[in-house]
Structure formats: C-alpha cells, structure tokens
Design an enzyme around this catalytic site. Sequence first.
Site, PDB file in Angstrom:
ATOM      1  N   GLY A 136      -6.733  16.510  13.431  1.00 21.65           N
ATOM      2  CA  GLY A 136      -7.999  15.783  13.384  1.00 21.65           C
ATOM      3  C   GLY A 136      -8.012  14.561  14.293  1.00 21.65           C
ATOM      4  O   GLY A 136      -9.079  14.111  14.723  1.00 21.65           O
ATOM      5  N   GLU A 141      -1.993  22.267  13.373  1.00 17.73           N
ATOM      6  CA  GLU A 141      -2.431  22.754  12.053  1.00 17.73           C
ATOM      7  C   GLU A 141      -1.759  24.065  11.672  1.00 17.73           C
ATOM      8  O   GLU A 141      -1.546  24.352  10.503  1.00 17.73           O
ATOM      9  CB  GLU A 141      -3.954  22.936  12.032  1.00 17.73           C
ATOM     10  CG  GLU A 141      -4.744  21.635  12.011  1.00 17.73           C
ATOM     11  CD  GLU A 141      -5.143  21.140  13.385  1.00 17.73           C
ATOM     12  OE1 GLU A 141      -4.467  21.488  14.384  1.00 17.73           O
ATOM     13  OE2 GLU A 141      -6.122  20.390  13.467  1.00 17.73           O
TER      14      GLU A 141
HETATM   15  C1  HXC Z   1      -0.613  12.196   5.807  1.00 17.26           C
HETATM   16  C2  HXC Z   1       0.931  11.467   7.317  1.00 17.26           C
HETATM   17  C3  HXC Z   1       0.392  12.286   8.325  1.00 17.26           C
HETATM   18  C4  HXC Z   1      -0.739  13.076   7.982  1.00 17.26           C
HETATM   19  C5  HXC Z   1       2.069  11.226   9.146  1.00 17.26           C
HETATM   20  N1  HXC Z   1       1.968  10.838   7.874  1.00 17.26           N
HETATM   21  N2  HXC Z   1       1.123  12.118   9.439  1.00 17.26           N
HETATM   22  N3  HXC Z   1       0.439  11.434   6.080  1.00 17.26           N
HETATM   23  N4  HXC Z   1      -1.203  12.994   6.709  1.00 17.26           N
HETATM   24  N5  HXC Z   1      -1.367  13.835   8.859  1.00 17.26           N
HETATM   25  C6  HXC Z   1       2.832   9.895   7.174  1.00 17.26           C
HETATM   26  C7  HXC Z   1       4.169  10.494   6.821  1.00 17.26           C
HETATM   27  O1  HXC Z   1       4.088  11.243   5.644  1.00 17.26           O
HETATM   28  C8  HXC Z   1       5.000   9.250   6.645  1.00 17.26           C
HETATM   29  O2  HXC Z   1       4.728   8.679   5.390  1.00 17.26           O
HETATM   30  C9  HXC Z   1       4.434   8.309   7.713  1.00 17.26           C
HETATM   31  O3  HXC Z   1       3.124   8.785   8.004  1.00 17.26           O
HETATM   32  C10 HXC Z   1       5.248   8.284   8.980  1.00 17.26           C
HETATM   33  O4  HXC Z   1       5.387   9.613   9.436  1.00 17.26           O
HETATM   34  P1  HXC Z   1       6.819  10.266   9.823  1.00 17.26           P
HETATM   35  O5  HXC Z   1       6.636  11.737   9.751  1.00 17.26           O
HETATM   36  O6  HXC Z   1       7.906   9.666   9.016  1.00 17.26           O
HETATM   37  O7  HXC Z   1       6.947   9.764  11.337  1.00 17.26           O
HETATM   38  P2  HXC Z   1       7.694  10.477  12.532  1.00 17.26           P
HETATM   39  O8  HXC Z   1       9.020  11.040  12.068  1.00 17.26           O
HETATM   40  O9  HXC Z   1       7.702   9.488  13.643  1.00 17.26           O
HETATM   41  O10 HXC Z   1       6.793  11.742  12.932  1.00 17.26           O
HETATM   42  C11 HXC Z   1       5.515  11.532  13.443  1.00 17.26           C
HETATM   43  C12 HXC Z   1       4.693  12.851  13.407  1.00 17.26           C
HETATM   44  C13 HXC Z   1       4.737  13.450  11.991  1.00 17.26           C
HETATM   45  C14 HXC Z   1       5.304  13.862  14.413  1.00 17.26           C
HETATM   46  C15 HXC Z   1       3.279  12.530  13.866  1.00 17.26           C
HETATM   47  O11 HXC Z   1       4.349  12.445  11.046  1.00 17.26           O
HETATM   48  C16 HXC Z   1       3.828  14.615  11.790  1.00 17.26           C
HETATM   49  O12 HXC Z   1       4.129  15.741  12.194  1.00 17.26           O
HETATM   50  N6  HXC Z   1       2.675  14.388  11.114  1.00 17.26           N
HETATM   51  C17 HXC Z   1       1.749  15.453  10.787  1.00 17.26           C
HETATM   52  C18 HXC Z   1       0.966  15.890  11.987  1.00 17.26           C
HETATM   53  C19 HXC Z   1       0.021  16.998  11.648  1.00 17.26           C
HETATM   54  O13 HXC Z   1       0.427  18.092  11.156  1.00 17.26           O
HETATM   55  N7  HXC Z   1      -1.294  16.754  11.853  1.00 17.26           N
HETATM   56  C20 HXC Z   1      -2.312  17.737  11.509  1.00 17.26           C
HETATM   57  C21 HXC Z   1      -2.817  17.462  10.121  1.00 17.26           C
HETATM   58  S1  HXC Z   1      -3.945  18.676   9.616  1.00 17.26           S
HETATM   59  P3  HXC Z   1       5.895   8.403   4.326  1.00 17.26           P
HETATM   60  O14 HXC Z   1       5.150   7.903   3.125  1.00 17.26           O
HETATM   61  O15 HXC Z   1       6.607   9.689   4.125  1.00 17.26           O
HETATM   62  O16 HXC Z   1       6.746   7.363   4.983  1.00 17.26           O
HETATM   63  C22 HXC Z   1      -5.371  18.280  10.364  1.00 17.26           C
HETATM   64  C23 HXC Z   1      -6.479  19.240  10.024  1.00 17.26           C
HETATM   65  C24 HXC Z   1      -7.696  18.891  10.822  1.00 17.26           C
HETATM   66  O17 HXC Z   1      -5.505  17.339  11.064  1.00 17.26           O
HETATM   67  C25 HXC Z   1      -8.882  19.488  10.178  1.00 17.26           C
HETATM   68  C26 HXC Z   1     -10.099  18.649  10.397  1.00 17.26           C
HETATM   69  C27 HXC Z   1      -9.912  17.174  10.354  1.00 17.26           C
END
Ligand code: HXC
Length: 258
Positions: free
Chosen positions: A109, A132
């Site tokens: 997103g 995703e």
């Molecule tokens: C909730 C999130 C998050 C997310 C990160 N965090 N991304 N929380 N939703 N999308 C939180 C983590 O849980 C963590 O919290 C903190 O942020 C730091 O993230 P880390 O993973 O510890 O950091 P890092 O190791 O540097 O990795 C960064 C990252 C990774 C590669 C960006 O966080 C990641 O893969 N995030 C998810 C990316 C993703 O899949 N996005 C798509 C989402 S679905 P805590 O509390 O554990 O410390 C989507 C659907 C769209 O967007 C549909 C329409 C909008």
Amino acid sequence: MAFETIIVDVEDHVALIKLNRPDALNALNSQLLSELCTALDEADANDKVRCIVLTGSEKAFAAGADIKEMSEKTYVEVFTENLFGEVGDRVAAIRKPIIAAVSGYALGGGCEMAMMCDFIIASDTAKFGQPEINLGVIAGIGGTQRLTRFVGKSKSMDMNLTGRFMNAEEAERSGLVSRVVPAKKLIEEATAAAQKIAEKSQLTAMAAKEAVNRSYELTLNEGLLFERRVFHSMFATEDQKEGMAAFLEKREAQFRDK
Ligand code: HXC
C-alpha cells in the site's frame, strides 16, 4: 485538526504531509488513512496551499497496509467495509498537485499510495515493491493496475509475482519515479519542486493535472480532444494574457489565478 499519525506543516504555499508511525514503518492503518484523507482535503481547501508534498521518514515512506490490523479480518468484513476502497477515490479527488517524496521502503500500500500522487521524487535509498504475494494476498489499491501502466507488464508481473523490491535507480529507469535525489536532500528537492509549481497559475496547474490524468482513462483521440478543449479554454483566463504578455515583455509573469 490535531493528528496523531501524520504531521502537517504549511509553509510558502506548500503543505508538507509527513506520515508518522515510526514504530510500524508508517504502516497504513485505518487511523492514518483517515487522517491523511482529512489532511489532503484540508490542504485542497486551504487558499494558502498551492501544492502538496507527501512524505514519510528516511527509513520508510510506508511499509504497506498495517498487517496487524487486517490479518484476522474475514472476507465478509473486508467486503462489507470495502477495505481500502475509499482512499483511492479520496486522493484522486484532490485537485491541487501532490508530489510523493519517497525515502526507504515504499511497499505494498505504500508503493500504491506513492503512485496515487501526481509524481514521485525518490531518494537514492528508496525501495519500491508489491510484496503482498508473500502474505497470501494480491495488491489492493493499484499495485497490479497503476504499476503496470508505469513500468509495463513484464516488470509489473515480476514485482507482483516475485515480491522483489526495485531500487531507486531501477525505478527511475522504469518510469516509476520522475527523479532521484540524495536522501539528505529529498525534502529540500521535493519542496523546491512544489514551490516551482506554486509559482504557476493555480488554474493552469489544476488543468494540466486533470488533462494528464485523463490520458489514463481515454483513447488517444478522445484525450487529444479533451486536451485541446481545455487548452482553448485557457484563453478565457487573465493568466493566459499575463503569461504571454510577460514573455513578450521579457519579464516574470504575475499570475493571479483568474
Ligand atoms: C504492520 C509493520 C509493517 C506492516 C513493518 N511493520 N511493516 N507492521 N504492517 N506493513 C512493523 C514491524 O512489525 C516491526 O514492528 C516494525 O514495523 C519494524 O519492522 P521490521 O520488520 O523489524 O524492520 P526491518 O527488519 O528493517 O524490515 C523492514 C521491512 C519489513 C522489509 C519493510 O518490515 C517488511 O517486510 N514489512 C512488511 C512489508 C509488506 O509486506 N508490505 C505489504 C503489506 S500488505 P515490531 O513491533 O515487530 O517491532 C499491503 C496490502 C495493500 O500493503 C492492500 C491495499 C492497501
């Protein structure tokens, strides 16, 4: 209005909206999306604002929709509440230009939010992706549609199917971003671009935005006709007379949005 998940600063005709959930890498939860839509509406309605810059932190523009918030939702819930259905329409309804200033992660997103803006200026640390698929879902607010129009089918398929990230250099080469700047200068450069736009006639800037956006919706001939009609209509404005007179008199134009 007081916001908790974003910070809004209006200066020199530019509204700078900063996504601010640092503990979650600016993950887009319902509060943030609601506050963002309100801030965009307020900026659009504020006569002091002539251009909007949307940004995040150095580490993340936004790491996607908030996974914690949506992980337990059922199909009936997401369908009934039309999860993320409104935000695209709300952003599309903003008539003033919006620049996305992206540093760090713009994923899911977050990448889609950047693509909803009128153009993207990226820092050299920016990483774009539609991961995703790793969560068992597909993109939901433009990742399969807007991204494909920006970068073409092959790269869009690659991003949506493998979930890999694209760095700033590849994003610029692919047409996803308009320019790449050093991370430390991102806000300065994005604000300078916004101020350049703010110097123009607001009427003309809004018309240009509308016309470019129509190119996504219309056939070439319909789009060219739309463009020509809007171009013709500009001759009814004082700003067209002023802009052309200023050129001929070798002086700076003083636009009055009339
Ligand atoms: C909730 C999130 C998050 C997310 C990160 N965090 N991304 N929380 N939703 N999308 C939180 C983590 O849980 C963590 O919290 C903190 O942020 C730091 O993230 P880390 O993973 O510890 O950091 P890092 O190791 O540097 O990795 C960064 C990252 C990774 C590669 C960006 O966080 C990641 O893969 N995030 C998810 C990316 C993703 O899949 N996005 C798509 C989402 S679905 P805590 O509390 O554990 O410390 C989507 C659907 C769209 O967007 C549909 C329409 C909008």
